[in-house]
Design an enzyme around this catalytic site. Structure first.
Site, PDB file in Angstrom:
ATOM      1  N   ILE A  10     -47.557 -68.454  59.434  1.00 18.24           N
ATOM      2  CA  ILE A  10     -46.539 -67.409  59.302  1.00 18.24           C
ATOM      3  C   ILE A  10     -47.165 -66.030  59.135  1.00 18.24           C
ATOM      4  CG2 ILE A  10     -46.221 -67.571  56.791  1.00 18.24           C
ATOM      5  CD1 ILE A  10     -43.149 -67.349  57.383  1.00 18.24           C
ATOM      6  N   GLY A  31     -50.285 -72.511  48.673  1.00 16.04           N
ATOM      7  CA  GLY A  31     -49.494 -72.719  49.874  1.00 16.04           C
ATOM      8  C   GLY A  31     -49.200 -71.438  50.622  1.00 16.04           C
ATOM      9  N   ASP A  33     -47.345 -68.933  49.759  1.00 14.99           N
ATOM     10  CA  ASP A  33     -47.437 -67.776  48.870  1.00 14.99           C
ATOM     11  C   ASP A  33     -48.875 -67.248  48.832  1.00 14.99           C
ATOM     12  OD1 ASP A  33     -46.725 -65.863  46.960  1.00 14.99           O
ATOM     13  OD2 ASP A  33     -46.620 -67.294  45.311  1.00 14.99           O
TER      14      ASP A  33
END
Length: 173
Positions: A10, A31, A33
């Site tokens: 992402i 993860g 974040d």
């Protein structure tokens, strides 16, 4: 509004806003974040610290969303949202729906035309990927906003991608 399902990172998406599956501290984590914080650079942490000092001294509540600049990311903004943690007993699907819906509302408010979502709560927060996928696809499909042109779901594994594909096909009927 176009909806796209992608598998990948992402942090590399060239969209107006990416959604961070944040923890309530807003100060980074693991993860998605952690990946977003690393890719955005230290300025993102400073922006999040400023939010903690002003608007969210107790942390961002589950289901809520807030935007910051994206700094070193290709996106313009990061929309931070806190998904419910099933492993901590937060199993109300409404909280999960709110994380997606409130992120969309923030995107509309800041003028984003394109947005990329991860599978909020499907990782270390222990939610079933099928439940997350259905909730996410329904939240986007039911969103009343007008300025979003494209929503991407950027997914981290084959299993999660299959769950989103099934939910998307179910939505299209």
């Amino acid at each position: 509004m176009d909806i796209e399902l992608l598998q990948g990172d992402i942090t590399t998406r060239d969209v107006d806003a990416i959604v961070n599956a944040a923890n309530s501290s807003l100060l980074g984590g693991g993860g998605v974040d952690g990946a977003i914080h690393r890719a955005a650079g230290g300025q993102l942490l400073e922006a999040c610290r400023a939010l903690r000092q002003t608007d969210y001294p107790e942390g961002l509540p589950v289901g809520q969303a807030v935007a910051t600049d994206a700094f070193n990311l290709p996106a313009r903004w990061v929309i931070h949202t806190v998904g419910p943690n099933a492993l901590a007993g937060q199993t109300d699907p409404e909280l999960l729906r709110q994380a997606f819906a409130n992120s969309l509302a923030v995107a509309e408010r800041i003028g984003a035309a394109t947005i990329a979502f991860p599978a909020i709560s499907a990782g270390v927060y222990g939610w079933d990927a099928d439940d997350v996928a259905r909730t996410a696809v329904q939240a986007v499909g039911n969103h009343p906003g007008t300025c979003l042109e494209r929503v991407e779901f950027v997914l981290f594994s084959d299993r999660v991608a299959r769950a989103f594909q099934a939910a998307f096909e179910e939505l299209r009927g």
